[in-house]
Scaffold this motif. Structure first.
Motif, PDB file in Angstrom:
ATOM      1  N   ILE A 235      28.453  46.086  39.593  1.00  0.00           N
ATOM      2  CA  ILE A 235      29.621  45.203  39.603  1.00  0.00           C
ATOM      3  C   ILE A 235      30.703  45.918  40.393  1.00  0.00           C
ATOM      4  O   ILE A 235      31.280  46.900  39.928  1.00  0.00           O
ATOM      5  CB  ILE A 235      30.078  44.885  38.170  1.00  0.00           C
ATOM      6  CG1 ILE A 235      28.946  44.171  37.414  1.00  0.00           C
ATOM      7  CG2 ILE A 235      31.358  44.052  38.173  1.00  0.00           C
ATOM      8  CD1 ILE A 235      29.195  44.025  35.921  1.00  0.00           C
ATOM      9  N   GLY A 236      30.954  45.453  41.608  1.00  0.00           N
ATOM     10  CA  GLY A 236      31.850  46.158  42.512  1.00  0.00           C
ATOM     11  C   GLY A 236      33.193  45.482  42.682  1.00  0.00           C
ATOM     12  O   GLY A 236      33.287  44.249  42.698  1.00  0.00           O
ATOM     13  N   SER A 237      34.244  46.294  42.816  1.00  0.00           N
ATOM     14  CA  SER A 237      35.608  45.799  43.054  1.00  0.00           C
ATOM     15  C   SER A 237      36.018  44.771  42.004  1.00  0.00           C
ATOM     16  O   SER A 237      36.531  43.701  42.316  1.00  0.00           O
ATOM     17  CB  SER A 237      35.728  45.201  44.454  1.00  0.00           C
ATOM     18  OG  SER A 237      35.474  46.170  45.443  1.00  0.00           O
ATOM     19  N   ALA A 238      35.799  45.113  40.755  1.00  0.00           N
ATOM     20  CA  ALA A 238      36.021  44.173  39.660  1.00  0.00           C
ATOM     21  C   ALA A 238      37.475  44.151  39.204  1.00  0.00           C
ATOM     22  O   ALA A 238      38.137  45.190  39.123  1.00  0.00           O
ATOM     23  CB  ALA A 238      35.122  44.530  38.485  1.00  0.00           C
ATOM     24  N   TRP A 239      37.949  42.959  38.883  1.00  0.00           N
ATOM     25  CA  TRP A 239      39.264  42.742  38.284  1.00  0.00           C
ATOM     26  C   TRP A 239      39.077  42.222  36.863  1.00  0.00           C
ATOM     27  O   TRP A 239      37.966  41.863  36.455  1.00  0.00           O
ATOM     28  CB  TRP A 239      40.058  41.721  39.095  1.00  0.00           C
ATOM     29  CG  TRP A 239      40.407  42.145  40.491  1.00  0.00           C
ATOM     30  CD1 TRP A 239      39.646  41.993  41.616  1.00  0.00           C
ATOM     31  CD2 TRP A 239      41.605  42.797  40.914  1.00  0.00           C
ATOM     32  NE1 TRP A 239      40.296  42.502  42.714  1.00  0.00           N
ATOM     33  CE2 TRP A 239      41.501  42.997  42.325  1.00  0.00           C
ATOM     34  CE3 TRP A 239      42.761  43.230  40.267  1.00  0.00           C
ATOM     35  CZ2 TRP A 239      42.504  43.609  43.074  1.00  0.00           C
ATOM     36  CZ3 TRP A 239      43.764  43.834  41.010  1.00  0.00           C
ATOM     37  CH2 TRP A 239      43.631  44.014  42.391  1.00  0.00           C
ATOM     38  N   GLY A 325      33.603  41.469  43.020  1.00  0.00           N
ATOM     39  CA  GLY A 325      34.784  40.882  42.411  1.00  0.00           C
ATOM     40  C   GLY A 325      35.786  40.287  43.395  1.00  0.00           C
ATOM     41  O   GLY A 325      35.651  40.379  44.608  1.00  0.00           O
ATOM     42  N   GLY A 326      36.822  39.696  42.820  1.00  0.00           N
ATOM     43  CA  GLY A 326      37.943  39.173  43.591  1.00  0.00           C
ATOM     44  C   GLY A 326      37.965  37.673  43.736  1.00  0.00           C
ATOM     45  O   GLY A 326      39.016  37.087  43.993  1.00  0.00           O
ATOM     46  N   ALA A 327      36.820  37.019  43.594  1.00  0.00           N
ATOM     47  CA  ALA A 327      36.747  35.585  43.874  1.00  0.00           C
ATOM     48  C   ALA A 327      37.104  34.710  42.675  1.00  0.00           C
ATOM     49  O   ALA A 327      36.948  33.494  42.721  1.00  0.00           O
ATOM     50  CB  ALA A 327      35.361  35.212  44.403  1.00  0.00           C
ATOM     51  N   PHE A 347      29.244  36.143  42.864  1.00  0.00           N
ATOM     52  CA  PHE A 347      30.707  36.248  42.920  1.00  0.00           C
ATOM     53  C   PHE A 347      31.318  34.943  42.422  1.00  0.00           C
ATOM     54  O   PHE A 347      30.600  33.956  42.185  1.00  0.00           O
ATOM     55  CB  PHE A 347      31.191  36.578  44.339  1.00  0.00           C
ATOM     56  CG  PHE A 347      30.484  35.864  45.459  1.00  0.00           C
ATOM     57  CD1 PHE A 347      30.737  34.531  45.737  1.00  0.00           C
ATOM     58  CD2 PHE A 347      29.554  36.536  46.242  1.00  0.00           C
ATOM     59  CE1 PHE A 347      30.095  33.865  46.771  1.00  0.00           C
ATOM     60  CE2 PHE A 347      28.892  35.891  47.281  1.00  0.00           C
ATOM     61  CZ  PHE A 347      29.165  34.550  47.553  1.00  0.00           C
ATOM     62  N   GLY A 348      32.629  34.958  42.269  1.00  0.00           N
ATOM     63  CA  GLY A 348      33.341  33.803  41.754  1.00  0.00           C
ATOM     64  C   GLY A 348      33.494  32.687  42.773  1.00  0.00           C
ATOM     65  O   GLY A 348      32.938  32.743  43.875  1.00  0.00           O
ATOM     66  N   PRO A 349      34.288  31.665  42.442  1.00  0.00           N
ATOM     67  CA  PRO A 349      34.325  30.447  43.265  1.00  0.00           C
ATOM     68  C   PRO A 349      35.220  30.508  44.496  1.00  0.00           C
ATOM     69  O   PRO A 349      35.092  29.652  45.381  1.00  0.00           O
ATOM     70  CB  PRO A 349      34.840  29.391  42.279  1.00  0.00           C
ATOM     71  CG  PRO A 349      35.667  30.174  41.289  1.00  0.00           C
ATOM     72  CD  PRO A 349      34.992  31.501  41.151  1.00  0.00           C
ATOM     73  N   SER A 350      36.131  31.479  44.602  1.00  0.00           N
ATOM     74  CA  SER A 350      37.081  31.514  45.727  1.00  0.00           C
ATOM     75  C   SER A 350      36.536  32.384  46.857  1.00  0.00           C
ATOM     76  O   SER A 350      36.965  33.522  47.053  1.00  0.00           O
ATOM     77  CB  SER A 350      38.443  32.039  45.251  1.00  0.00           C
ATOM     78  OG  SER A 350      39.001  31.187  44.280  1.00  0.00           O
TER      79      SER A 350
END
Length: 421
Positions: A235-239, A325-327, A347-350
């Motif tokens: 899990i990279g660059s996670a917020w 991460g980030g999306a 990744f997320g939706p954005s």
């Protein structure tokens, strides 16, 4: 009028940074970085007689995008000094000791006098701007001094101000570039549509950078020991927004799985909160570096949390899956570092502003998820279906391989500018 509005906005930005400095770490770093900056540049460059190539990157991601060109330029033109500037502390603070550049500074705020003084001090023979960097006063000053100015790995979209009826000032700004190398056909068509001609469809230099990462990957024994023979998700660059989705999934997942979490920013209280929410046994990387640490504790843990910056790109080599991460926030972080090692990506939706994410979703190597339920369903399908997992793995790997080569196209373009006396 455009120049007045632009310069006012830059001045207001500088004022806001100074006001926020006592309360915000990045604002404080920016304010401190700008203090006496031009005097420092003058002192550092005093006595330099070598020609200078100026590279500017907004932040760390853009630096990594520009790095293959910096290193190719140094190899091709060894008589040049490389001067590198950053806009953001997250780039400067991490790479201020980068050995590939001779001088590394923050970029002075883009006010007319700053631009005039900076360019006068540096006297660049050529200037490069990576991806999104469009600074009016710097570009005007370079244009007036007839300094060849190149934008590379640039990407444009129809909704940007350059293509609006009221965007005339910004369209004029683009004419100050001597050449723009773009990532995709849409960007090329948009720029042609507003009358620009010195254009090249070159692709994205990040592919060249991640190819370098594979070729020069660093072994991380702690990660290897932690993984053992079990499947691993990195899990990279996670917020926090990513972990809000991930933690319920990880707590419910009932099959063998090791997990490495690399936060985008290191905050001890946040890491400890995540550890408290995770049901599995967790360990921090820093704990494995203490005297008396027993490797059995690492092997028996299910979650390894990386509490430092700089390891992520090499950690992906151990992954069977990656979540980037980030999306769930402002935008997706670098997925190519994971894709180059070959694995399904989540990744997320954005993600719609990132061409590589769009491509990989369409091809079947990446999987955007809107919530925990969608993540769990997609992950379980790939976990249980080895053929589907292998297909996504190969799609990701081949996507990177066939897009390598943008750096060479940049170097071809600059051959036209007589950089060797």
């Amino acid at each position: 009028m455009f120049s007045l509005l632009y310069n006012t906005s830059i001045w207001l930005y500088g004022a806001a940074i100074r006001l926020a400095a006592p309360f915000h770490t990045k604002a404080r770093q920016s304010a401190e970085g700008q203090r006496h900056l031009l005097a420092s540049i003058q002192t550092r460059l005093a006595g330099n007689t070598a020609p200078v190539a100026w590279f500017h990157a907004a932040s760390l991601g853009e630096f990594e995008q520009g790095r293959p060109v910096i290193e190719a330029f140094r190899e091709r033109y060894p008589g040049y000094k490389i001067l590198l500037t950053f806009f953001s502390p997250s780039g400067y603070e991490v790479r201020k000791n980068y050995a590939g550049a001779d001088y590394i500074f923050y970029l002075p705020l883009d006010m007319p006098q700053n631009a005039k003084q900076f360019v006068g001090l540096v006297k660049p023979r050529i200037a490069f701007f990576v991806k999104y960097e469009f600074w009016l006063n710097y570009l005007q000053e370079l244009h007036q001094r007839r300094v060849p100015t190149i934008s590379f790995s640039a990407i444009f979209r129809p909704g940007q101000v350059f293509f609006k009826l009221y965007g005339g000032g910004y369209r004029k700004l683009l004419t100050y570039f001597d050449h723009i190398l773009v990532q995709n056909q849409q960007s090329l068509d948009l720029l042609k549509g507003i009358g620009l001609t010195n254009l090249t469809l070159a692709g994205d230099t990040r592919f060249d950078r991640v190819a370098q990462i594979v070729a020069n990957k660093k072994e991380i024994p702690v990660a290897q020991l932690f993984k053992g023979n079990q499947p691993l998700v990195v899990i990279g660059s996670a917020w926090q927004a990513d972990l809000d989705v991930l933690i319920p999934f990880l707590n419910r997942f009932d099959q063998p799985l090791k997990v490495i979490i690399a936060p985008h920013e290191i905050h001890t209280d946040e890491i400890e909160r995540w550890r408290g929410q995770l049901r599995g046994t967790s360990i921090r990387y820093s704990e494995t570096q203490t005297s008396g640490f027993e490797s059995a504790s690492l092997a028996s843990s299910t979650v390894l949390i990386i509490d430092n910056i700089g390891m992520l790109s090499s950690l992906y080599q151990y992954g069977d899956y990656a979540y980037v991460g980030g999306a769930f926030g402002k935008g997706l972080h670098n997925i190519l570092e994971a894709a180059t090692f070959g694995m399904p990506l989540f990744f997320g939706p954005s993600y719609q502003k990132f061409q590589e994410a769009i491509d990989l979703v369409q091809e079947g190597g990446a999987f955007p998820v809107a919530d925990t339920a969608e993540l769990e369903a997609t992950f379980r399908r790939l976990y249980q279906d080895q053929a589907a997992h292998q297909k996504a793995t190969e799609i990701s790997r081949q996507y990177v391989l066939r897009n390598i080569g943008a750096t060479g196209k940049v170097m071809e373009v600059i051959q036209d500018y007589s950089l060797i006396d």
